[in-house]
Design a protein around this motif. Structure first.
Motif, PDB file in Angstrom:
ATOM      1  N   MET A 113       4.050   1.846  -3.689  1.00  0.00           N
ATOM      2  CA  MET A 113       5.061   2.542  -4.810  1.00  0.00           C
ATOM      3  C   MET A 113       6.275   1.853  -4.769  1.00  0.00           C
ATOM      4  N   GLY A 114       6.846   1.528  -5.720  1.00  0.00           N
ATOM      5  CA  GLY A 114       8.135   1.074  -6.246  1.00  0.00           C
ATOM      6  C   GLY A 114       8.954   2.390  -6.884  1.00  0.00           C
ATOM      7  N   GLU A 115      10.211   1.960  -7.391  1.00  0.00           N
ATOM      8  CA  GLU A 115      10.888   2.844  -7.948  1.00  0.00           C
ATOM      9  C   GLU A 115      10.810   2.598  -9.537  1.00  0.00           C
ATOM     10  N   GLY A 116      10.830   3.909 -10.336  1.00  0.00           N
ATOM     11  CA  GLY A 116      10.939   3.688 -11.530  1.00  0.00           C
ATOM     12  C   GLY A 116       9.565   4.369 -12.594  1.00  0.00           C
ATOM     13  N   THR A 117       9.788   4.155 -13.842  1.00  0.00           N
ATOM     14  CA  THR A 117       8.565   5.044 -14.626  1.00  0.00           C
ATOM     15  C   THR A 117       8.192   3.828 -15.539  1.00  0.00           C
ATOM     16  N   VAL A 118       8.809   2.779 -15.957  1.00  0.00           N
ATOM     17  CA  VAL A 118       8.405   2.024 -16.914  1.00  0.00           C
ATOM     18  C   VAL A 118       8.116   0.484 -16.391  1.00  0.00           C
TER      19      VAL A 118
END
Length: 139
Positions: A113-118
């Motif tokens: 998992m990375g950061e962000g939603t897009v």
């Protein structure tokens, strides 16, 4: 874990690999057809591109344009050189692109998992490479 895979969690319960996500979305970028079967009509494909909302998203904190069920390519958030494109990203960095002009679907899912939603730089780097390999100029 089995309990997680069996759980019904809206907006977070989708499970699959990039090939599966791309295959599920393939008809959108391929004129409504997949594997020789018509799944979506032209009016449905056109409806996806109808702008429903545009501007600064107060949750995401960025400028976005939304069609029916997808984010859309726009000057405020350019994701592709193609104007007829829809996309969706997920928490952690996943991204699926349906480019109707190039008749191309690209999906990225991650095992970390990375950061962000897009989407994130991992997905966007692959997307730029896909367009480059197709010889599609991106300004």
């Amino acid at each position: 874990d089995l309990a997680w895979r069996r759980a019904e969690i809206p907006a977070a319960g989708g499970q699959g690999n990039a090939r599966g996500v791309a295959r599920a979305q393939h008809a959108v970028a391929n004129g409504g057809e997949s594997n020789g079967h018509r799944l979506l009509g032209e009016s449905t494909l056109n409806r996806i591109l109808d702008v429903q909302a545009a501007g600064r998203d107060l949750v995401l904190g960025i400028g976005v344009t939304f069609g029916v069920g997808y984010g859309l390519n726009s000057p405020r958030a350019p994701i592709s050189p193609s104007p007829n494109l829809c996309y969706w990203g997920g928490w952690g960095g996943s991204l699926v692109i349906n480019d109707m002009d190039q008749r191309m679907t690209m999906a990225y899912v991650m095992n970390r998992m990375g950061e962000g939603t897009v989407g994130d730089d991992r997905a966007h780097s692959i997307l730029r490479g896909v367009y480059e390999s197709m010889g599609v100029a991106w300004k």
